[in-house]
Design an enzyme around this catalytic site. Structure first.
Site, PDB file in Angstrom:
ATOM      1  N   ASP A   3      -9.135 -49.637  -2.589  1.00  0.00           N
ATOM      2  CA  ASP A   3      -8.391 -48.513  -3.161  1.00  0.00           C
ATOM      3  C   ASP A   3      -7.042 -49.065  -3.592  1.00  0.00           C
ATOM      4  O   ASP A   3      -6.294 -49.607  -2.771  1.00  0.00           O
ATOM      5  CB  ASP A   3      -8.194 -47.405  -2.118  1.00  0.00           C
ATOM      6  CG  ASP A   3      -9.492 -46.677  -1.807  1.00  0.00           C
ATOM      7  OD1 ASP A   3     -10.341 -46.548  -2.710  1.00  0.00           O
ATOM      8  OD2 ASP A   3      -9.657 -46.228  -0.657  1.00  0.00           O
TER       9      ASP A   3
ATOM     10  N   ASP B  73     -16.210 -36.991  -4.730  1.00  0.00           N
ATOM     11  CA  ASP B  73     -15.412 -36.713  -3.533  1.00  0.00           C
ATOM     12  C   ASP B  73     -15.769 -35.300  -3.096  1.00  0.00           C
ATOM     13  O   ASP B  73     -15.613 -34.347  -3.872  1.00  0.00           O
ATOM     14  CB  ASP B  73     -13.921 -36.806  -3.848  1.00  0.00           C
ATOM     15  CG  ASP B  73     -13.506 -38.208  -4.262  1.00  0.00           C
ATOM     16  OD1 ASP B  73     -14.123 -39.180  -3.772  1.00  0.00           O
ATOM     17  OD2 ASP B  73     -12.578 -38.346  -5.083  1.00  0.00           O
TER      18      ASP B  73
END
Length: 251
Positions: A11, A130
């Site tokens: 990330d 998500d």
């Protein structure tokens, strides 16, 4: 039987690898080029790079950083963040990506999935979802790095996206993200058992047993993790050795 895959995730924010819990409390986790090279050398099956603030900041992914990472690894490389057009994907592939991960832009304009699949093939198109389980028990899709809730359920969106040409699903449970308490078994199993494409489980991997569970009981095709690798809690060779001893067909 297809072999299962172990996928570290980088990330990225401001050019650094970061990690949080439940999409919050972000902290630094190291240099992405160094981490990528280490994971490739340790036997990672693939690598995922997600520019986590590109969509929010309305900018494109860091192409130069993608290029630097690509020159240090020899494994399949998926890149996501701020992708909204065929041109964006073309540029990332030219800089060393093998696949791209699309999320918010695809939800807002599902035709993007069809365009990318037609241009590059479904195998290049990874749909990242998500999702968070709410009080009503349903799993809802969230956008913009988990900041915006939609009224679409995770399974309905996944089905629609696969029909449009997505070749793989990267499923992240926001409830489990960074907790190291295990992957989201119920929603991962639903997608794995009912979709004709590979499903990557993400969010919650904390010990080798969690990976064995998500492969054996939940039928995920791959498992993605970040902080346990970044902070040296589990090494990839150690994890793979454990899974082989458990009789799981791992690469």
């Amino acid at each position: 039987m297809l072999t299962k895959r172990i996928i570290p995730c980088l990330d990225i924010r401001d050019g650094r690898t970061v990690k949080g819990i439940n999409f919050e409390g972000i902290r630094d986790a190291g240099d992405p080029v160094e981490l990528a090279a280490r994971y490739a050398a340790q036997g990672a099956d693939e690598l995922v790079f997600l520019d986590i603030t590109a969509t929010i900041e309305k900018r494109k992914t860091f192409h130069e950083l993608v290029n630097r990472i690509a020159h240090h690894i020899d494994i399949p490389f998926t890149v996501g963040g701020g992708i909204s057009s065929v041109e964006d994907v073309s540029r990332l592939l030219q800089n060393g990506a093998d696949k791209v991960s699309i999320n918010s832009a695809a939800f807002r304009r599902p035709a993007l999935i069809e365009e990318l699949a037609a241009s590059f093939g479904s195998q290049c198109v990874v749909l990242a979802i998500d999702t968070r389980q709410e009080e009503d028990g349903e799993w809802y899709v969230y956008l913009n790095g988990g900041r915006i809730r939609t009224e679409m359920t995770c399974f309905d969106w996944a089905k629609q996206a696969v029909a449009a040409g997505a070749g793989e699903i990267l499923l992240t449970s926001m409830n489990h993200d960074g907790t190291k308490q295990g992957f989201a078994q119920d929603i991962t199993r639903i997608l794995s058992d009912h979709l004709p494409v590979p499903v990557i489980a993400s969010g919650g991997g904390g010990k080798p047993e969690h990976f064995a569970e998500v492969f054996r009981e939940v039928h995920a095709d791959a498992a993605l993790a970040a902080s346990i690798f970044h902070f040296g809690e589990i090494s990839i060779p150690e994890l793979k050795s454990y899974l082989r001893k458990e009789g799981i067909n791992i690469r």
